[in-house]
Design an enzyme around this catalytic site. Sequence first.
Site, PDB file in Angstrom:
ATOM      1  N   CYS A 283       0.858  -1.200   0.000  1.00 19.17           N
ATOM      2  CA  CYS A 283       0.000   0.000   0.000  1.00 19.17           C
ATOM      3  C   CYS A 283       0.885   1.238   0.000  1.00 19.17           C
ATOM      4  O   CYS A 283       0.743   2.127   0.853  1.00 19.17           O
ATOM      5  CB  CYS A 283      -0.933  -0.005   1.194  1.00 19.17           C
ATOM      6  N   ALA A 284       1.793   1.309  -0.963  1.00 22.18           N
ATOM      7  CA  ALA A 284       2.923   2.233  -0.895  1.00 22.18           C
ATOM      8  C   ALA A 284       2.636   3.658  -1.339  1.00 22.18           C
ATOM      9  O   ALA A 284       3.314   4.591  -0.885  1.00 22.18           O
ATOM     10  CB  ALA A 284       4.077   1.686  -1.735  1.00 22.18           C
ATOM     11  N   ALA A 285       1.717   3.861  -2.264  1.00 21.86           N
ATOM     12  CA  ALA A 285       1.513   5.199  -2.822  1.00 21.86           C
ATOM     13  C   ALA A 285       0.977   6.152  -1.752  1.00 21.86           C
ATOM     14  O   ALA A 285       0.255   5.732  -0.844  1.00 21.86           O
ATOM     15  CB  ALA A 285       0.535   5.127  -3.995  1.00 21.86           C
ATOM     16  N   GLY A 287       4.146   7.306  -1.792  1.00 16.36           N
ATOM     17  CA  GLY A 287       5.540   6.917  -1.857  1.00 16.36           C
ATOM     18  C   GLY A 287       6.506   7.508  -0.866  1.00 16.36           C
ATOM     19  O   GLY A 287       7.706   7.281  -0.982  1.00 16.36           O
ATOM     20  N   GLY A 288       6.038   8.247   0.119  1.00 16.93           N
ATOM     21  CA  GLY A 288       6.958   8.853   1.079  1.00 16.93           C
ATOM     22  C   GLY A 288       7.832   7.826   1.784  1.00 16.93           C
ATOM     23  O   GLY A 288       9.047   7.999   1.902  1.00 16.93           O
ATOM     24  N   LYS A 289       7.224   6.739   2.243  1.00 14.93           N
ATOM     25  CA  LYS A 289       7.979   5.715   2.966  1.00 14.93           C
ATOM     26  C   LYS A 289       8.864   4.915   2.023  1.00 14.93           C
ATOM     27  O   LYS A 289       9.982   4.515   2.390  1.00 14.93           O
ATOM     28  CB  LYS A 289       7.018   4.819   3.745  1.00 14.93           C
ATOM     29  N   CYS A 399      -2.565   5.642   9.916  1.00 15.97           N
ATOM     30  CA  CYS A 399      -2.707   7.043  10.330  1.00 15.97           C
ATOM     31  C   CYS A 399      -4.097   7.272  10.907  1.00 15.97           C
ATOM     32  O   CYS A 399      -4.771   8.251  10.589  1.00 15.97           O
ATOM     33  CB  CYS A 399      -2.431   7.990   9.162  1.00 15.97           C
TER      34      CYS A 399
END
Length: 470
Positions: A283-285, A287-289, A399
């Site tokens: 669930c990357a988008a 993309g900060g992490k 979050c």
Amino acid sequence: MAGAAPVARGADRGMTEIRTPRGKRRSGSSAPQAGLPARREAVRLIAEVLETGRPFDELFRLSAADGPLSGLAPRDRALVRAIAATAFRHKLAIDDILGRFLSRPLPRRAGGVYATLLSGAAQLLFLRVPAHAAIDLAVSLAAGDRQMRPFKGLVNAVLRKVSAEGAAIAAGQDAARIATPDWLWRRWVAAYGEAEARAIAEAHLAGAALDITVADEAQAAGWADRLGGVLLPTGTVRIADHSGRVEELAGYGDGAWWVQDAAAALPVRLLGEVRGAHVVDLCAAPGGKAMQLAARGARVTAIDSSAHRLARLAENLKRTGLAADTVHGDAALWRPAEPADAVLLDAPCSATGTIRRHPDLPHIKMPEQIGTLAGLQSALLAHALTLVKPGGLVVYCSCSLEPEEGPEVVAKALADGRAERVPVRADELAGLGHFVTAEGDLRTLPGQAVDAAGDLKGLDGFFAARLRAL
């Protein structure tokens, strides 16, 4: 959409809200009043968010791409965002004030009148727009719309009363309490106590500073000086007074940094040294992490089910010059060819920890969504634990401020016997021990301090737990 009159999602108090038609600009030889196109688009977006439950940022991006915002100057785009954000942030307080000046609910045939009143009152009470400008433009909006035209006198009369009496009423409101829907207030009091619930609500009213993550951590202090910000103990650079376009700041175009809340930057730290390790970011988008991991030397595989969001991740990687393999797929089903060294799962959630920067959320989320999301989160975490080598780390985070989407998801995974908790230590968080729970997990709350002295406050509400697969 004539005749539609849906009630705003998530609001325990308030009036009937109606969406503005997505009509084209009125034809005519005369130029529109200065500021009128921006107000028209703010009203349209406010109404669409409240009717459809779609996030404001999503609708704003679509409008900026090929909708009405695409024809507006940057200054007017910023005005649209400011009006909408202020209207959502103070919606329930404004509803209380408007309700005193309306003898009966607005009829279903009133079109965008409610959104026009909400927008006008936000400008008068919180943006300090001169009364003549805010009222005249609101009346012009009503006069120029077929559905609203019969109510232009009402718009004029109500906003004049708001201008004359609204500030005094607002001064007598409990601002933090009235801004929070009842169902969220009850949840936060139960989870954190009334004092902390109030601190959360006050942080939401204060809004959010601009936080950035610098790709080269050794250069973070230098970028803080260059951008007029401060370096937080955790490595985030905070720029408190920025009000322009992020893209115009030094370093953005060169990919030296990216926007990321101070709390959102913490979960990656829980993976420790990742240089050379294969880390899967589920669930990357946007993309900060994933960029954090890549900047730390990890071999990153970034998974997301949304092609649109994955394209944004790819754009961010290109801008920063960082590398990651991107995969369009269902995080609950995808498997690597070989087990990964570690997995970071930032699970889809209610996002109630991000209301400071997304003030529309309390008005489009429903309490029953939390249970559904919690089931998805548990399934994703159970799957994530199967993607790593024996003894591999999985960091689960969300979050959300809701216990069902954080501690309870982790408790279920631990009860299944598939993992053990690896407690978070304060020294991993720059000594900020108040971010560590009694169980050894990470928990940030919007009203908490982000420095040891307690001078700087405000960050997203985040939960993270570090697990070792058995």
